[in-house]
Design an enzyme around this catalytic site. Structure first.
Site, short mmCIF file in Angstrom:
data_model
loop_
_atom_site.label_atom_id
_atom_site.label_comp_id
_atom_site.label_asym_id
_atom_site.label_seq_id
_atom_site.Cartn_x
_atom_site.Cartn_y
_atom_site.Cartn_z
N LYS A 183 -47.52 68.38 72.62
CA LYS A 183 -46.46 69.16 72.00
C LYS A 183 -46.18 70.40 72.82
CE LYS A 183 -45.67 71.75 67.82
NZ LYS A 183 -46.32 72.42 66.74
N LYS A 234 -51.43 71.32 72.79
CA LYS A 234 -50.31 72.08 72.24
C LYS A 234 -50.12 73.35 73.05
CE LYS A 234 -48.61 74.32 68.07
NZ LYS A 234 -48.76 74.44 66.62
C1 PBG Z 1 -47.78 75.38 63.02
C2 PBG Z 1 -46.83 74.49 63.72
C3 PBG Z 1 -45.79 74.86 64.59
C4 PBG Z 1 -45.09 73.69 64.85
C5 PBG Z 1 -45.72 72.65 64.19
N1 PBG Z 1 -46.81 73.17 63.51
C6 PBG Z 1 -45.35 76.19 65.09
C7 PBG Z 1 -46.20 77.00 65.95
O1 PBG Z 1 -47.25 76.56 66.44
O2 PBG Z 1 -45.85 78.16 66.13
C8 PBG Z 1 -43.83 73.61 65.68
C9 PBG Z 1 -42.97 72.42 65.42
C10 PBG Z 1 -41.57 72.53 65.93
O3 PBG Z 1 -41.19 73.48 66.65
O4 PBG Z 1 -40.78 71.65 65.62
N2 PBG Z 1 -48.97 75.62 63.59
#
Ligand code: PBG
Length: 336
Positions: free
Chosen positions: A259, A205
């Site tokens: 992601k 991520k």
């Molecule tokens: C929370 C989380 C996030 C997303 C999914 N889980 C945001 C972040 O890490 O700031 C983002 C998903 C999206 O942008 O569609 N930890």
């Protein structure tokens, strides 16, 4: 990989257009296929009854109260979508520095899970594990003196996972990027008898700018101070992502995720090629918003580019895709 173009005799013996000449031959030679079975629908849940709150930066996406959520998820099931991923909008008054609402067994997420598991039991339910939706800092962990604490956060994430499992969640999906959380969560679940609850790790991520609309949706954007670069990955890196994935698999992840999606197709490909484990990709909020915004201007055809984007994930080797367009895509796929 099979051999590439170098083995083909050249033009005019070879005419590539012969394999494109009609819909039926294009169907026969298609190398990858997007199916409704590949789709996971992320949904936003909010307190109340009959509540539907549009999210301006995500046109077509609403926060829903649990009753309406059940209705919409039943429609998703009828479309053939295998699973949903739940994200809460927690009332600001319930957000504290320690994010304690994350471990409330009667909190919004747990109530939504129980309601979905009783009203739409056929669909898989995935829960996000991280603190940013619950704490007053907007960070995925506990913050002390500006530092996001790793090990202290993991203890809370373990409790959060257990209360979600108790509520009936099928897949725990840690999105926090703390080191060592997968092993700790696996142990916490097993200790409580939840051997059958699966873990989908947000393993690779990145500290991306594409999460902006999501942070509007869960109400964390105003709170967030600084960025998430001390725990989410540097967007420059690839080898590091493979190490993240390797660690999470060794700690017990059943599946892994890359992601965001579109800017990281190289990682989808490499993760699937390197590990061969179920590999998911999150087509995140900013990717969705870009297409919607351009379509609203009349600059792009939404259905066309959305399906093209989803197919790119299959081409890259993804087993499944988390996408806000899941229901739109399922309708298009079902209509042939
Ligand atoms: C929370 C989380 C996030 C997303 C999914 N889980 C945001 C972040 O890490 O700031 C983002 C998903 C999206 O942008 O569609 N930890």
């Amino acid at each position: 990989m099979t051999a590439g173009p170098s083995v083909s005799p050249s033009y005019p013996t070879t005419r590539m257009r012969r394999n494109r000449a009609s819909p039926w031959i294009r169907r026969l030679v298609a190398e990858s296929r997007l199916s409704v079975d590949d789709l996971i629908w992320p949904v936003f849940v909010v307190e109340g009854t009959g509540a539907r709150q549009p999210i301006p930066s995500m046109p077509g996406v609403d926060r829903l109260s649990t009753d309406l959520l059940s209705e919409e998820v039943a429609k998703a099931r009828d479309l053939g979508i295998p699973a949903v991923a739940i994200f809460p909008y927690i009332e600001p008054s319930l957000k504290t520095p320690d994010g304690r609402e994350a471990v409330n067994p009667n909190g919004l997420v747990c109530r939504a899970v129980r309601e979905l598991k009783s009203s739409v039991p056929e669909i898989g339910v995935i829960c996000d594990v991280a603190l940013d939706e619950f704490n007053s800092d907007g960070h995925d962990g506990i913050v002390r003196d500006g530092i996001i604490l790793n090990d202290e956060t993991i203890e809370i994430l373990c409790q959060q996972s257990v209360v979600q499992a108790e509520a009936g969640c099928d897949i725990i999906a840690p999105s926090d990027m703390m080191d060592g959380r997968i092993g700790a969560i696996r142990k916490a679940l097993d200790d409580k008898g939840f051997q059958d609850v699966s873990i989908m790790s947000y393993a690779a991520k990145y500290a991306s700018g594409y999460y902006g609309p999501f942070r509007d949706a869960v109400g964390s954007s105003g709170a967030l101070t600084g960025d998430k670069k001390t725990y989410q990955m540097d967007t420059a890196n690839t080898e590091e992502a493979l190490r993240e994935v390797a660690m999470d698999i060794s700690e017990g992840a059943d599946s892994v995720m890359v992601k965001p999606g579109l800017p990281y197709l190289d990682m989808v490909w490499r993760v699937k090629e390197s590990f061969g484990v179920p590999t998911f990709v999150y087509n995140v909020s900013g990717e969705y918003a870009m297409l919607k915004a351009a379509a609203a201007q009349g600059w792009l055809d939404y259905d066309h580019v959305m399906m093209e984007a989803l197919r790119s994930f299959k081409r890259a080797g993804a087993d499944g895709i988390l996408t806000y367009a899941a229901c739109d895509a399922a309708r298009i796929l079902n209509d042939g």
